[in-house]
Design a protein around this motif. Structure first.
Motif, short mmCIF file in Angstrom:
data_model
loop_
_atom_site.label_atom_id
_atom_site.label_comp_id
_atom_site.label_asym_id
_atom_site.label_seq_id
_atom_site.Cartn_x
_atom_site.Cartn_y
_atom_site.Cartn_z
N LEU A 222 21.97 -22.26 -16.32
CA LEU A 222 21.58 -21.19 -15.71
C LEU A 222 21.04 -19.92 -16.20
O LEU A 222 20.23 -19.29 -15.55
N ASN A 259 28.95 -9.52 -13.33
CA ASN A 259 29.26 -10.81 -12.81
C ASN A 259 28.30 -12.13 -13.15
O ASN A 259 28.88 -12.90 -14.02
N ALA A 263 29.15 -15.09 -15.81
CA ALA A 263 28.88 -16.38 -15.17
C ALA A 263 28.26 -17.34 -16.06
O ALA A 263 28.65 -18.50 -16.51
N LEU A 266 30.35 -18.49 -18.87
CA LEU A 266 31.37 -19.51 -18.31
C LEU A 266 30.52 -20.86 -18.29
O LEU A 266 30.97 -21.78 -18.46
N PHE A 273 34.97 -17.08 -22.11
CA PHE A 273 35.60 -16.08 -21.18
C PHE A 273 35.68 -14.77 -22.01
O PHE A 273 36.50 -14.77 -23.03
N ASP A 277 43.15 -11.86 -16.84
CA ASP A 277 43.76 -11.58 -15.32
C ASP A 277 43.78 -10.05 -15.21
O ASP A 277 43.82 -9.81 -14.14
N ARG A 280 40.43 -9.14 -13.99
CA ARG A 280 39.96 -9.48 -12.69
C ARG A 280 40.74 -8.79 -11.72
O ARG A 280 40.42 -8.32 -10.79
N TYR A 304 32.39 -1.45 -11.25
CA TYR A 304 32.78 -1.87 -12.53
C TYR A 304 31.74 -2.50 -13.38
O TYR A 304 30.83 -3.23 -12.70
N GLU B 203 49.96 -16.70 -8.56
CA GLU B 203 50.61 -15.54 -7.93
C GLU B 203 49.64 -14.94 -6.92
O GLU B 203 50.56 -14.28 -6.04
N LYS B 204 48.55 -15.32 -6.66
CA LYS B 204 47.63 -14.69 -5.74
C LYS B 204 47.01 -15.86 -4.98
O LYS B 204 46.33 -16.85 -5.65
N ASN B 259 32.73 -25.79 -15.26
CA ASN B 259 32.30 -24.46 -15.54
C ASN B 259 31.21 -23.81 -14.78
O ASN B 259 31.31 -22.71 -14.21
N HIS B 262 32.50 -22.73 -11.40
CA HIS B 262 33.10 -21.50 -11.51
C HIS B 262 32.10 -20.34 -11.71
O HIS B 262 32.80 -18.94 -11.68
N ALA B 263 31.27 -20.72 -12.43
CA ALA B 263 30.22 -19.68 -12.98
C ALA B 263 29.34 -19.09 -11.62
O ALA B 263 29.28 -17.89 -11.29
N LEU B 266 31.59 -16.88 -9.62
CA LEU B 266 31.75 -15.50 -10.35
C LEU B 266 30.63 -14.81 -10.06
O LEU B 266 30.41 -13.63 -9.82
N PRO B 271 32.88 -11.15 -6.54
CA PRO B 271 32.78 -12.57 -7.34
C PRO B 271 34.20 -12.91 -6.80
O PRO B 271 35.27 -12.47 -6.49
N PHE B 273 37.07 -15.65 -8.31
CA PHE B 273 37.61 -16.24 -9.52
C PHE B 273 38.84 -17.27 -9.05
O PHE B 273 39.66 -16.93 -8.06
N TYR B 274 38.98 -18.46 -9.50
CA TYR B 274 40.03 -19.48 -9.17
C TYR B 274 40.93 -19.50 -10.24
O TYR B 274 41.76 -19.88 -10.00
N MET B 275 40.29 -19.59 -11.60
CA MET B 275 41.03 -19.84 -12.84
C MET B 275 41.52 -18.52 -13.11
O MET B 275 41.01 -17.43 -12.92
N ASN B 276 42.98 -18.80 -13.77
CA ASN B 276 43.52 -17.63 -14.31
C ASN B 276 43.62 -17.60 -15.85
O ASN B 276 43.07 -18.74 -16.23
N ASP B 277 44.63 -17.00 -16.33
CA ASP B 277 44.66 -16.99 -17.88
C ASP B 277 45.29 -18.37 -18.26
O ASP B 277 44.95 -19.00 -19.25
N ARG B 280 42.50 -20.95 -18.36
CA ARG B 280 41.77 -20.62 -19.44
C ARG B 280 42.29 -21.18 -20.71
O ARG B 280 41.91 -21.70 -21.48
N ILE B 283 41.89 -25.17 -20.86
CA ILE B 283 40.58 -25.28 -21.27
C ILE B 283 40.53 -25.23 -22.72
O ILE B 283 39.91 -25.85 -23.35
N TYR B 304 38.39 -31.79 -18.85
CA TYR B 304 39.04 -30.92 -17.82
C TYR B 304 38.19 -30.56 -16.55
O TYR B 304 37.21 -30.58 -16.54
#
Lengths: 402, 402
Positions: A222, A259, A263, A266, A273, A277, A280, A304, B203-204, B259, B262-263, B266, B271, B273-277, B280, B283, B304
């Motif tokens: 990309l 962003n 991206a 990533l 990364f 969190d 984010r 941001y 969590e979200k 990757n 998810h890029a 983002l 943006p 985000f689906y992945m969290n800490d 990561r 990964i 992964y």
């Protein structure tokens, strides 16, 4: 006996259009142009004193009081060599000048912000180095000319040679002679741009930007599209937004480019990364803050941006900073009282709260320490030449004790 | 009186080349082809019973015992209508067939995995719906033909009509008639591909994939490059890797495409985000696990991939799964004993440990619950027609009590 010495300070800059990828790693020539806002040296700065003295044995440099090795062919050595060469030219043109280019130099540099703050100090550091040597050598060189040299110390350092809004033009030539910084607009053009830096706790050391960006160049499918088709139009559009003082457009482009930089990081193998969190969650807060503004018929109120780390820099017109601090502190309680350099808050201090209509569920509240500190600053000026009273070197030519 | 009823089960599939973006949102036509591995129904499946009966008032459907509205023109109604039309054609061609296309249907569907597991159930669910109606209507249609209909229920459902390794060819026609799934290789070709699903605590609630992918289509400058220039060559390369049973190539492409998906998420405004800490960190563990393998002169041992959520799916040859479970459990302790469907561990159970040479500092250990559960499965077969004993509908035409 004359003392040949000068002290200068230089600012931090935070990019809106990100620099990520080199086409020449030795000369530090980028794969795309970039654009940044210079932050105010009243708050964040590197200060450097340079002295040339025939009694010195060799070139030496101290950073925050600790001596750093000046490696042959390394970035520090390159910057010193190039500055010395400019002095030499002057001396050859004007035989009346003292021959200080031949003297070894001692250089002491200091950052007024802790390394632990996670703010890149190489940009302000190399800019201050070049600015102090320029003053020492009494060079007539303009900031763009000096930026060519600072660039070879640390790419983004070239942008710290100017105040205000600064573009680093990538250039095309193989020797890098057209890859330098130019002023898009001085701070006086748009002094209302303020910045809130959210220093995010980072539990794990990320990939260094130097190695990370080259992995992206080598492996991201990309990145080439970004370089060729996205950045050129964003550079033009954000320059226009700055000239027109159009914060809405400035904010949209700044957030989109942050962003996209993350991206392509990533899209690297293995993936890189920098945001975590907490980063984010701050994005979610700013997105919601802007959503409410737009829903109320207004325009974007904040932008941001994230460099190669988890810290958020939030750009906003000064009038919005109070709301933004209240918002951030509501989700990220602070151990220390907010330093309020612009007197936004009265004696009562910051009241954590969201604006009416804000959907509080967009992020979960964190505990104290997730955002370690908040720094409020604004667009600032370029390098300053300081007086002898600010010297970091003692009469013995060694760093003064802190 | 004859009972016209059939029960079928269908598998979950997890993509290696990701589907993200529609060129037609009504017909569910994708902007790029995709490729997935079908997982074993012995572990994860949707089961659906369909009955046609002239005494029913109208079409009705129950999911896990709860009735769902079949909205006119909605995805469920479309699938039922299309299947009924195929039956009608048959009846017109062969007047001896009972005219059951005219009867209302009752449909009961059940997933054997909890929704809370965060696994997309729409793919297996719509595939089971189509498979059960196909059995009810005794259609001669092949799986690709049925996949055209399942696709209109949920895009990725079309891939669950096949076992093994499955490509969804995006097609070119405006009516979608060439946008269907084909088998790249059956499970028997490469039965050694196992999968470890790490169910990550979320969590979200993230952005739904339906709305998220269209925001990416509308706002990401990078998506078009992915669609035109990256996916076509990856589809060809991973198909070749599957045919050659080349896990190293399969793993590289799978991780790169996860990757990149998810890029582009983002690169979306705002943006996504689906992945969290935790995602990561997993990964980082797999990257390090592979690094050690390569440093020892070997090849990649695991891959992964992440869908529109924080859960990791780790593909690996069966022989590596034991090490991978031990690795994951070391960083993500489990509240419950590992269900060991393939008997990898003896009575002592899982011993949390890393392989020799593994740099333990690549991630920090988490507490119990960060990864909620681990599911070990493998490549599986396509939809199965089941017997009357598996019926989810009672003699009254209503769902049996669980």
């Amino acid at each position: 006996m004359t003392v040949y010495q000068a002290t200068a300070s230089a600012p931090v800059n935070i990019a809106c259009i990100k620099y990520w990828g080199k086409r020449d790693t030795k000369l530090i020539l980028p794969t795309n142009s970039s654009l940044s806002v210079t932050l105010d040296q009243d708050h964040l700065r590197s200060t450097t004193t340079s002295r040339a003295d025939p009694s010195f044995d060799k070139d030496r440099l101290w950073l925050n009081g600790v001596e750093e090795e000046i490696k042959d062919g390394g970035r520090l050595a390159t910057c010193i060599k190039e500055m010395r060469a400019l002095r030499k030219q002057l001396e050859e043109q004007d035989p009346s000048l003292p021959k200080i280019a031949a003297f070894p130099v001692h250089i002491a540099s200091h950052n007024n912000f802790p390394t632990a703050a996670g703010l890149a100090s190489s940009a302000s550091g190399f800019a201050a180095l070049v600015a102090s040597l320029s003053a020492l050598y009494q060079l007539p060189a303009d900031a763009s000319r000096l930026s060519l040299i600072a660039r070879q110390g640390s790419g983004s350092a070239c942008r710290s040679l100017f105040g205000g809004f600064v573009a680093w033009q990538m250039g095309e030539r193989a020797d890098g002679s057209d890859s330098y910084a130019v002023e898009v607009a001085p701070r006086e053009h748009w002094p209302d741009i303020h910045a809130l830096i959210c220093v995010v706790n980072d539990e794990k050391k990320g990939t260094s930007s130097t190695s990370g960006m080259q992995r992206t160049v080598e492996t991201s499918p990309l990145l080439q599209h970004r370089i060729k088709h996205v950045v050129p139009q964003r550079m033009a559009a954000i320059s226009e937004a700055i000239r027109a003082r159009d914060f809405d457009a400035f904010a949209r482009i700044t957030m989109a480019d942050s962003n996209q930089f993350h991206a392509v990081a990533l899209d690297t193998e293995p993936p890189i990364f920098y945001m975590n969190d907490v980063s984010r969650a701050i994005i979610a807060l700013i997105v919601e803050y802007n959503r409410v503004a737009v829903a109320n018929g207004g325009k974007l109120k904040a932008a941001y941006t994230y460099d190669a780390g988890p810290n958020a820099v939030i750009y906003a017109p000064k009038e919005n900073i109070k709301e933004i601090v209240e918002l951030i502190v509501k989700y990220f309680p602070q151990a220390e009282k907010f330093k309020d350099p612009f007197g936004l808050f009265g004696a009562a201090g910051v009241q954590p709260q969201v604006i009416p209509g804000f959907n509080e569920a967009v992020a979960k509240p964190y505990g104290v320490g997730a955002v370690k500190s908040l720094i409020h600053t604004r667009v600032g000026d370029g390098p300053r030449t300081l007086g002898a009273e600010d010297s970091l070197l003692g009469s013995d030519g060694l760093p003064k004790k802190a």
